[in-house]
Scaffold this motif. Structure first.
Motif, PDB file in Angstrom:
ATOM      1  N   TYR A  97       0.858  -1.179   0.000  1.00 46.68           N
ATOM      2  CA  TYR A  97       0.000   0.000   0.000  1.00 46.68           C
ATOM      3  C   TYR A  97       0.894   1.228   0.000  1.00 46.68           C
ATOM      4  N   ASP A  98       0.325   2.334  -0.464  1.00 49.39           N
ATOM      5  CA  ASP A  98       0.985   3.611  -0.206  1.00 49.39           C
ATOM      6  C   ASP A  98      -0.076   4.673   0.004  1.00 49.39           C
ATOM      7  N   LEU A  99       0.327   5.707   0.694  1.00 45.52           N
ATOM      8  CA  LEU A  99      -0.519   6.872   0.960  1.00 45.52           C
ATOM      9  C   LEU A  99       0.334   8.077   0.593  1.00 45.52           C
ATOM     10  N   VAL A 100      -0.095   8.829  -0.411  1.00 50.62           N
ATOM     11  CA  VAL A 100       0.761   9.878  -0.959  1.00 50.62           C
ATOM     12  C   VAL A 100       0.094  11.245  -0.939  1.00 50.62           C
ATOM     13  N   GLU A 101       0.929  12.243  -1.144  1.00 51.76           N
ATOM     14  CA  GLU A 101       0.593  13.651  -1.291  1.00 51.76           C
ATOM     15  C   GLU A 101      -0.003  14.295  -0.052  1.00 51.76           C
ATOM     16  N   VAL A 102       0.307  13.749   1.117  1.00 56.16           N
ATOM     17  CA  VAL A 102      -0.027  14.430   2.364  1.00 56.16           C
ATOM     18  C   VAL A 102       1.062  15.476   2.578  1.00 56.16           C
ATOM     19  N   ALA A 103       0.660  16.732   2.717  1.00 58.40           N
ATOM     20  CA  ALA A 103       1.607  17.843   2.854  1.00 58.40           C
ATOM     21  C   ALA A 103       1.365  18.546   4.191  1.00 58.40           C
ATOM     22  N   PRO A 104       2.005  18.092   5.271  1.00 54.64           N
ATOM     23  CA  PRO A 104       1.731  18.629   6.612  1.00 54.64           C
ATOM     24  C   PRO A 104       1.839  20.151   6.723  1.00 54.64           C
ATOM     25  N   ALA A 105       2.685  20.764   5.943  1.00 49.14           N
ATOM     26  CA  ALA A 105       2.833  22.225   6.020  1.00 49.14           C
ATOM     27  C   ALA A 105       1.538  22.951   5.660  1.00 49.14           C
ATOM     28  N   TYR A 106       0.665  22.296   4.910  1.00 46.14           N
ATOM     29  CA  TYR A 106      -0.609  22.899   4.516  1.00 46.14           C
ATOM     30  C   TYR A 106      -1.745  22.527   5.459  1.00 46.14           C
ATOM     31  N   ASP A 107      -1.473  21.763   6.492  1.00 51.14           N
ATOM     32  CA  ASP A 107      -2.521  21.270   7.389  1.00 51.14           C
ATOM     33  C   ASP A 107      -2.846  22.327   8.443  1.00 51.14           C
ATOM     34  N   THR A 108      -3.634  23.302   8.063  1.00 48.42           N
ATOM     35  CA  THR A 108      -3.946  24.436   8.932  1.00 48.42           C
ATOM     36  C   THR A 108      -5.189  24.206   9.773  1.00 48.42           C
ATOM     37  N   ASN A 109      -5.837  23.098   9.598  1.00 48.11           N
ATOM     38  CA  ASN A 109      -7.139  22.869  10.218  1.00 48.11           C
ATOM     39  C   ASN A 109      -7.044  21.809  11.312  1.00 48.11           C
ATOM     40  N   ALA A 110      -6.311  22.092  12.371  1.00 50.11           N
ATOM     41  CA  ALA A 110      -6.188  21.170  13.510  1.00 50.11           C
ATOM     42  C   ALA A 110      -5.653  19.798  13.095  1.00 50.11           C
ATOM     43  N   GLN A 111      -4.740  19.779  12.130  1.00 49.79           N
ATOM     44  CA  GLN A 111      -4.116  18.532  11.674  1.00 49.79           C
ATOM     45  C   GLN A 111      -5.135  17.532  11.121  1.00 49.79           C
ATOM     46  N   THR A 112      -6.186  18.045  10.504  1.00 51.08           N
ATOM     47  CA  THR A 112      -7.251  17.204   9.957  1.00 51.08           C
ATOM     48  C   THR A 112      -6.719  16.184   8.958  1.00 51.08           C
ATOM     49  N   THR A 113      -5.882  16.614   8.049  1.00 45.23           N
ATOM     50  CA  THR A 113      -5.352  15.713   7.026  1.00 45.23           C
ATOM     51  C   THR A 113      -4.475  14.640   7.652  1.00 45.23           C
ATOM     52  N   ALA A 114      -3.611  15.043   8.577  1.00 54.06           N
ATOM     53  CA  ALA A 114      -2.727  14.084   9.233  1.00 54.06           C
ATOM     54  C   ALA A 114      -3.533  13.025   9.990  1.00 54.06           C
ATOM     55  N   LEU A 115      -4.575  13.433  10.668  1.00 49.29           N
ATOM     56  CA  LEU A 115      -5.412  12.486  11.409  1.00 49.29           C
ATOM     57  C   LEU A 115      -6.084  11.500  10.454  1.00 49.29           C
ATOM     58  N   LEU A 116      -6.622  12.006   9.365  1.00 52.12           N
ATOM     59  CA  LEU A 116      -7.255  11.130   8.378  1.00 52.12           C
ATOM     60  C   LEU A 116      -6.217  10.193   7.750  1.00 52.12           C
ATOM     61  N   ALA A 117      -5.053  10.721   7.422  1.00 52.07           N
ATOM     62  CA  ALA A 117      -3.997   9.886   6.840  1.00 52.07           C
ATOM     63  C   ALA A 117      -3.589   8.774   7.804  1.00 52.07           C
ATOM     64  N   ALA A 118      -3.498   9.086   9.077  1.00 49.31           N
ATOM     65  CA  ALA A 118      -3.153   8.061  10.070  1.00 49.31           C
ATOM     66  C   ALA A 118      -4.227   6.976  10.114  1.00 49.31           C
ATOM     67  N   ASN A 119      -5.476   7.366   9.997  1.00 54.74           N
ATOM     68  CA  ASN A 119      -6.555   6.376   9.994  1.00 54.74           C
ATOM     69  C   ASN A 119      -6.538   5.521   8.739  1.00 54.74           C
ATOM     70  N   ILE A 120      -6.190   6.103   7.610  1.00 57.47           N
ATOM     71  CA  ILE A 120      -6.074   5.324   6.373  1.00 57.47           C
ATOM     72  C   ILE A 120      -4.931   4.313   6.502  1.00 57.47           C
ATOM     73  N   ALA A 121      -3.809   4.761   7.055  1.00 57.53           N
ATOM     74  CA  ALA A 121      -2.682   3.845   7.268  1.00 57.53           C
ATOM     75  C   ALA A 121      -3.084   2.716   8.220  1.00 57.53           C
ATOM     76  N   TYR A 122      -3.853   3.029   9.233  1.00 52.14           N
ATOM     77  CA  TYR A 122      -4.353   2.006  10.156  1.00 52.14           C
ATOM     78  C   TYR A 122      -5.208   0.982   9.403  1.00 52.14           C
ATOM     79  N   GLU A 123      -6.054   1.456   8.500  1.00 52.11           N
ATOM     80  CA  GLU A 123      -6.891   0.541   7.709  1.00 52.11           C
ATOM     81  C   GLU A 123      -6.022  -0.373   6.848  1.00 52.11           C
ATOM     82  N   PHE A 124      -4.925   0.153   6.299  1.00 52.57           N
ATOM     83  CA  PHE A 124      -3.992  -0.693   5.537  1.00 52.57           C
ATOM     84  C   PHE A 124      -3.435  -1.805   6.426  1.00 52.57           C
TER      85      PHE A 124
END
Length: 174
Positions: A138-165
């Motif tokens: 599996y891979d999870l790509v194009e997560v750009a933490p520098a753009y995560d201005t909304n309480a780390q919303t993207t990072a949290l979702l990405a972590a959950n996707i990785a958990y599902e993998f």
């Protein structure tokens, strides 16, 4: 087999001033180099502006099944994933997940956001619908933490996707 969740096809011949190897071209190169069987390849969630329809034309002509976001909305998770599972069959499958397949309201931290994407619960449901398959990776790509201005919303979702993998791997070995 390959299941590709993305807003973009990534099957351009070249991008960024003629470069043949970049984030807009990997799946075209993989097909051309015989690394991916296009008949066992499905792309889910594609949408947005494109600079050249040739990327879709290439993929379609090669035998890749493209499921645009409008088709997904009409058919739903269960129906689309039944087709995706049929396309990849029972042989080992790779899953690639570009975070920009998620609507940027829920995953703003990406370099190429496209509105009208998947909702987080739909993305998780897609992945859970793959239980029982054998995966090569599996891979999870194009997560750009520098753009995560909304309480780390993207990072949290990405972590959950990785958990599902990881869960898919554990369940495939159970």
């Amino acid at each position: 087999g390959l299941i590709h969740f993305d807003a973009h096809s990534d099957t351009y011949d070249s991008f960024f001033g003629g470069s043949r190897y970049n984030h807009g071209t990997p799946f075209r190169r993989a097909i051309e180099e015989g690394l991916v069987d296009p008949k066992r390849f499905v792309q889910i969630g594609l949408r947005g502006a494109i600079s050249d329809a040739g990327n879709y034309d290439f993929a379609t002509a090669a035998g890749v099944r493209i499921i645009f976001i409008e088709e997904f909305v009409e058919r739903g998770v269960a129906d689309v994933m039944a087709e995706a599972r049929a396309i990849v069959g029972d042989k080992p499958t790779y899953v690639t997940f570009d975070i920009d397949c998620i609507d940027p309201a829920f995953a703003p931290a990406t370099g190429t956001p496209e509105v009208c994407g998947l909702l987080p619960h739909e993305a998780i449901a897609f992945l859970r619908a793959l239980r029982g398959r054998t995966f090569t990776g599996y891979d999870l790509v194009e997560v750009a933490p520098a753009y995560d201005t909304n309480a780390q919303t993207t990072a949290l979702l990405a972590a959950n996707i990785a958990y599902e993998f990881l869960t898919l791997t554990a369940l495939s070995r159970a």
